[in-house]
Write a protein that holds these residues in place. Structure first.
Motif, short mmCIF file in Angstrom:
data_model
loop_
_atom_site.label_atom_id
_atom_site.label_comp_id
_atom_site.label_asym_id
_atom_site.label_seq_id
_atom_site.Cartn_x
_atom_site.Cartn_y
_atom_site.Cartn_z
N LEU A 53 0.83 -1.21 0.00
CA LEU A 53 0.00 0.00 0.00
C LEU A 53 0.86 1.25 0.00
N ARG A 54 1.93 1.24 0.73
CA ARG A 54 2.82 2.42 0.79
C ARG A 54 3.46 2.70 -0.57
N ARG A 55 3.60 1.68 -1.40
CA ARG A 55 4.16 1.89 -2.74
C ARG A 55 3.21 2.65 -3.65
N LEU A 56 1.93 2.74 -3.27
CA LEU A 56 0.98 3.52 -4.05
C LEU A 56 1.32 5.01 -4.03
N GLY A 57 1.88 5.45 -2.94
CA GLY A 57 2.25 6.84 -2.79
C GLY A 57 3.36 6.94 -1.78
#
Length: 99
Positions: A53-57
Motif C-alpha cells: 500500500l505504501r508503494r501507491l504513494g
C-alpha cells in the motif's frame, strides 16, 4: 502491489485499515451510513500488505480507500468528495450503493 490490486478488485468498495486508527473507524462509519458494505482489510499484522500500500504513494495514510478498483485516497480525499457531493456518485457508479 499485485495483492493490493487483487483485493481492491474483489469488491466495489475496499478499505484497508489499522485497528488503532480512529479515522479508519470514522470513514467506515461514513460508508455504512451510505448503506455500503465495504470489504475491510486490517493491515496491522500484515507487513507485506502495508508495504504494498505504501508503494501507491510516498506517504499513503490509513484508511486507504478503493472505489471501483481505483485508489480514491485516505480520509482527506474521502471527506472532500463527500462534502462536494461526488463521493455518493462514485459509489453509485461502482455499484457499491444503490438508490
Amino acid at each position: 502491489m499485485d495483492r493490493v490490486n487483487v483485493l481492491a478488485s474483489k469488491s466495489a468498495l475496499v478499505i484497508f485499515t489499522k485497528s488503532t486508527c480512529f479515522m479508519c473507524h470514522s470513514i467506515k462509519a461514513l460508508f455504512f451510513d451510505f448503506g455500503a458494505s465495504p470489504a475491510v482489510y486490517e493491515v496491522d499484522s500484515n507487513v507485506e500488505l502495508e508495504c504494498a500500500l505504501r508503494r501507491l504513494g510516498s506517504n499513503i495514510a490509513f484508511p486507504a480507500v478503493f472505489v471501483g478498483s481505483k485508489y480514491l485516497g485516505s480520509t482527506k480525499e474521502v471527506i472532500s468528495q463527500h462534502i462536494d457531493g461526488t463521493l455518493k456518485q462514485k459509489l453509485i457508479e461502482a455499484k457499491a450503493i444503490w438508490l
